[in-house]
Scaffold this active site. Structure first.
Site, PDB file in Angstrom:
ATOM      1  N   ASP A  51       0.837  -1.208   0.000  1.00 16.37           N
ATOM      2  CA  ASP A  51       0.000   0.000   0.000  1.00 16.37           C
ATOM      3  C   ASP A  51       0.873   1.261   0.000  1.00 16.37           C
ATOM      4  O   ASP A  51       2.099   1.172  -0.060  1.00 16.37           O
ATOM      5  CB  ASP A  51      -0.902  -0.101   1.256  1.00 16.37           C
ATOM      6  CG  ASP A  51      -2.194   0.689   1.131  1.00 16.37           C
ATOM      7  OD1 ASP A  51      -2.422   1.301   0.083  1.00 16.37           O
ATOM      8  OD2 ASP A  51      -2.978   0.686   2.104  1.00 16.37           O
ATOM      9  N   HIS A  52       0.230   2.414   0.131  1.00 15.34           N
ATOM     10  CA  HIS A  52       0.879   3.746   0.103  1.00 15.34           C
ATOM     11  C   HIS A  52       2.368   3.762   0.459  1.00 15.34           C
ATOM     12  O   HIS A  52       2.759   3.323   1.538  1.00 15.34           O
ATOM     13  CB  HIS A  52       0.202   4.681   1.105  1.00 15.34           C
ATOM     14  CG  HIS A  52      -1.197   5.019   0.754  1.00 15.34           C
ATOM     15  ND1 HIS A  52      -1.518   6.092  -0.031  1.00 15.34           N
ATOM     16  CD2 HIS A  52      -2.365   4.425   1.083  1.00 15.34           C
ATOM     17  CE1 HIS A  52      -2.836   6.149  -0.168  1.00 15.34           C
ATOM     18  NE2 HIS A  52      -3.371   5.146   0.489  1.00 15.34           N
ATOM     19  N   GLU A  60      -4.336   8.103   7.556  1.00 16.53           N
ATOM     20  CA  GLU A  60      -4.136   6.662   7.531  1.00 16.53           C
ATOM     21  C   GLU A  60      -2.670   6.370   7.724  1.00 16.53           C
ATOM     22  O   GLU A  60      -1.824   6.977   7.074  1.00 16.53           O
ATOM     23  CB  GLU A  60      -4.604   6.057   6.203  1.00 16.53           C
ATOM     24  CG  GLU A  60      -4.466   4.529   6.191  1.00 16.53           C
ATOM     25  CD  GLU A  60      -4.882   3.920   4.863  1.00 16.53           C
ATOM     26  OE1 GLU A  60      -5.871   3.198   4.855  1.00 16.53           O
ATOM     27  OE2 GLU A  60      -4.219   4.171   3.854  1.00 16.53           O
ATOM     28  N   HIS A 115      -9.759   8.889   3.794  1.00 16.12           N
ATOM     29  CA  HIS A 115      -9.395   7.709   4.590  1.00 16.12           C
ATOM     30  C   HIS A 115     -10.096   7.740   5.943  1.00 16.12           C
ATOM     31  O   HIS A 115     -10.218   8.790   6.554  1.00 16.12           O
ATOM     32  CB  HIS A 115      -7.882   7.678   4.860  1.00 16.12           C
ATOM     33  CG  HIS A 115      -7.073   7.204   3.692  1.00 16.12           C
ATOM     34  ND1 HIS A 115      -5.967   7.857   3.254  1.00 16.12           N
ATOM     35  CD2 HIS A 115      -7.222   6.123   2.898  1.00 16.12           C
ATOM     36  CE1 HIS A 115      -5.447   7.202   2.222  1.00 16.12           C
ATOM     37  NE2 HIS A 115      -6.186   6.143   1.989  1.00 16.12           N
ATOM     38  N   GLY A 116     -10.510   6.585   6.418  1.00 14.88           N
ATOM     39  CA  GLY A 116     -11.154   6.506   7.725  1.00 14.88           C
ATOM     40  C   GLY A 116     -12.650   6.764   7.612  1.00 14.88           C
ATOM     41  O   GLY A 116     -13.178   6.998   6.522  1.00 14.88           O
ATOM     42  N   HIS A 124      -9.543   4.683  -3.133  1.00 17.56           N
ATOM     43  CA  HIS A 124      -9.028   4.712  -1.756  1.00 17.56           C
ATOM     44  C   HIS A 124     -10.037   5.396  -0.854  1.00 17.56           C
ATOM     45  O   HIS A 124     -10.876   6.166  -1.310  1.00 17.56           O
ATOM     46  CB  HIS A 124      -7.720   5.513  -1.687  1.00 17.56           C
ATOM     47  CG  HIS A 124      -6.532   4.751  -2.151  1.00 17.56           C
ATOM     48  ND1 HIS A 124      -5.541   4.334  -1.300  1.00 17.56           N
ATOM     49  CD2 HIS A 124      -6.186   4.312  -3.375  1.00 17.56           C
ATOM     50  CE1 HIS A 124      -4.623   3.678  -1.987  1.00 17.56           C
ATOM     51  NE2 HIS A 124      -4.987   3.642  -3.253  1.00 17.56           N
ATOM     52  N   ASN A 157      -9.893  -0.179  -1.920  1.00 21.78           N
ATOM     53  CA  ASN A 157      -9.157  -0.465  -0.686  1.00 21.78           C
ATOM     54  C   ASN A 157     -10.096  -0.534   0.513  1.00 21.78           C
ATOM     55  O   ASN A 157     -10.979   0.303   0.670  1.00 21.78           O
ATOM     56  CB  ASN A 157      -8.110   0.619  -0.440  1.00 21.78           C
ATOM     57  CG  ASN A 157      -6.902   0.464  -1.339  1.00 21.78           C
ATOM     58  OD1 ASN A 157      -6.927  -0.309  -2.297  1.00 21.78           O
ATOM     59  ND2 ASN A 157      -5.850   1.174  -1.026  1.00 21.78           N
ATOM     60  N   LEU A 158      -9.875  -1.524   1.339  1.00 27.01           N
ATOM     61  CA  LEU A 158     -10.657  -1.680   2.572  1.00 27.01           C
ATOM     62  C   LEU A 158      -9.681  -1.834   3.735  1.00 27.01           C
ATOM     63  O   LEU A 158      -8.911  -2.785   3.781  1.00 27.01           O
ATOM     64  CB  LEU A 158     -11.516  -2.943   2.504  1.00 27.01           C
ATOM     65  CG  LEU A 158     -12.743  -2.958   1.615  1.00 27.01           C
ATOM     66  CD1 LEU A 158     -13.405  -4.330   1.694  1.00 27.01           C
ATOM     67  CD2 LEU A 158     -13.734  -1.881   2.008  1.00 27.01           C
TER      68      LEU A 158
HETATM   69 ZN   LIG Z   1      -5.299   4.654   0.647  1.00 28.15          ZN
END
Ligand SMILES: [Zn+2]
Length: 361
Positions: A111-112, A184, A228-229, A267, A289-290
């Site tokens: 990921d990132h 995140e 995110h979140g 995302h 993305n989860l």
């Molecule tokens: Zn992401």
């Protein structure tokens, strides 16, 4: 019934190279996306594989920089990314070893990777090249490089450099342009200006023109108001329709035969509506993305178990059924950790339904 397995050479376990490209092409043509599940342990890997097997779908398993370090152990240092590198590699070998017995294709992804974390990606690419020499394929199916915090020019230039290293191995590269809001894994974008959360069509075309000459194995995480979140509805509005505008713009500029020449990644999907997911998928999103939703699901499974069995876990021996009754079958981690796995797996199963992936194999 058509099956995604028809277009794959390797039909079970970790897939690489043209199989990844053909999987994403198939998903884009058939209108589904594959959940990318963030994992931090063998237990969360199992939860993801189980959902994919039961729902007859491919799955993407990914490790973040922090999640990979957790694989190595929270108690070791990570100054030079040594825990993240070792943890990613250990996780990759674990996933490669057990994935085939679940009978589904698995994309193994990281990921990132922001600019300050590039030594992590460098370490992983060293390992990919070593693995490639020995086995003719990279260890990981794909990586993400995320330089969305840098200028567009620097973002594209550095991304291209990494893509030129990955492409000879036919390794997939995901990049991000425009910013995913929220926070995140230590990257905090909660204070970013709203207009920066929406990537412009010209930016997508610039990325396409820079990367397409190097190879077809890339996808773009564009900002369309995603965060995110999970947050209370705020003033940033999700606009999946923007992705359709990007596709039109690129298709016209390159005179593409396809009306969706770009592979998009969604995302910050946690908390989105099913309608928003489905609309994004019609515009060429092939990966969603989860992370946050899965963390919460896993916790809820463990939490509910602990609350329900509270009187059976306070001491090794002795519970409401008798002072001398043993509690081993209640405190064995295979019992309560399993409850977390089941809840996480159920959440992924729902995602597979929502993203139209169920039954694709
Ligand atoms: Zn992401």
């Amino acid at each position: 019934m058509p099956s995604v397995l028809d277009v794959l050479e390797r039909k079970s376990g970790v897939i690489v190279g043209d199989d990844v490209l053909n999987l994403f092409k198939y998903a884009r043509e058939h209108g589904f996306a594959i959940p990318a599940c963030n994992v931090t342990s063998s237990s969360t890997v199992v939860a993801a594989l189980e959902a994919a097997r039961d729902k007859k779908s491919p799955i993407i398993i990914q490790m973040s920089n922090g999640g990979a370090a957790f694989f190595a152990g929270k108690g070791v240092g990570n100054k030079s990314q040594e825990a993240s590198i070792a943890g990613s590699i250990a996780g990759a070998h674990y996933i490669r070893s057990i994935a085939p017995i679940y009978g589904v294709p698995v994309v193994l992804h990281t990921d990132h990777c922001a600019k300050k974390l590039l030594p992590w990606l460098d370490g992983l690419l060293d390992e990919d090249e070593k693995y490639f020499k020995a086995h003719g394929e990279p260890l990981f199916s794909s990586h993400m490089v995320d330089l969305s915090e840098e200028t567009k020019e620097e973002n594209i230039a550095i991304t291209k450099k990494y893509f030129e290293r990955a492409a000879p191995m036919k390794q997939w590269l995901e990049m991000e342009i425009g910013i995913t809001g929220g926070e995140e894994d230590g990257v905090d974008n909660t204070g970013v200006d709203n207009s920066a959360l929406y990537t412009q069509p010209a930016d997508i075309l610039d990325v396409y023109n820079a990367l397409a000459p190097v190879g077809p194995y890339f996808s773009i995480a564009a900002g369309f108001g995603n965060v995110h979140g999970v947050y209370k509805p705020g003033n940033v509005k999700l606009q999946p329709g923007l992705l359709g505008k990007h596709q039109e713009h690129v298709a016209a500029a390159i005179s593409s035969k396809s009306d969706k020449p770009v592979f998009f990644v969604f995302h910050g999907g946690s908390g989105s509506t099913v309608g928003e997911y489905k609309e994004a998928i019609t515009h060429g999103v092939v990966k969603v993305n989860l992370d946050t939703d899965l963390q919460y699901a896993y916790l809820s499974g463990v939490r509910d178990y602990i609350l329900a069995k509270k009187d059976y876990i306070m001491t090794p021996v002795g519970n409401p059924d008798g002072e001398d009754k043993p509690n081993k079958k209640y405190f064995d981690p295979r019992v309560w950790v399993r409850e977390g796995e089941k809840a996480m797996s159920a959440r992924i199963s729902t995602a597979l339904d929502d993203f139209n992936a169920t039954g694709s194999i």
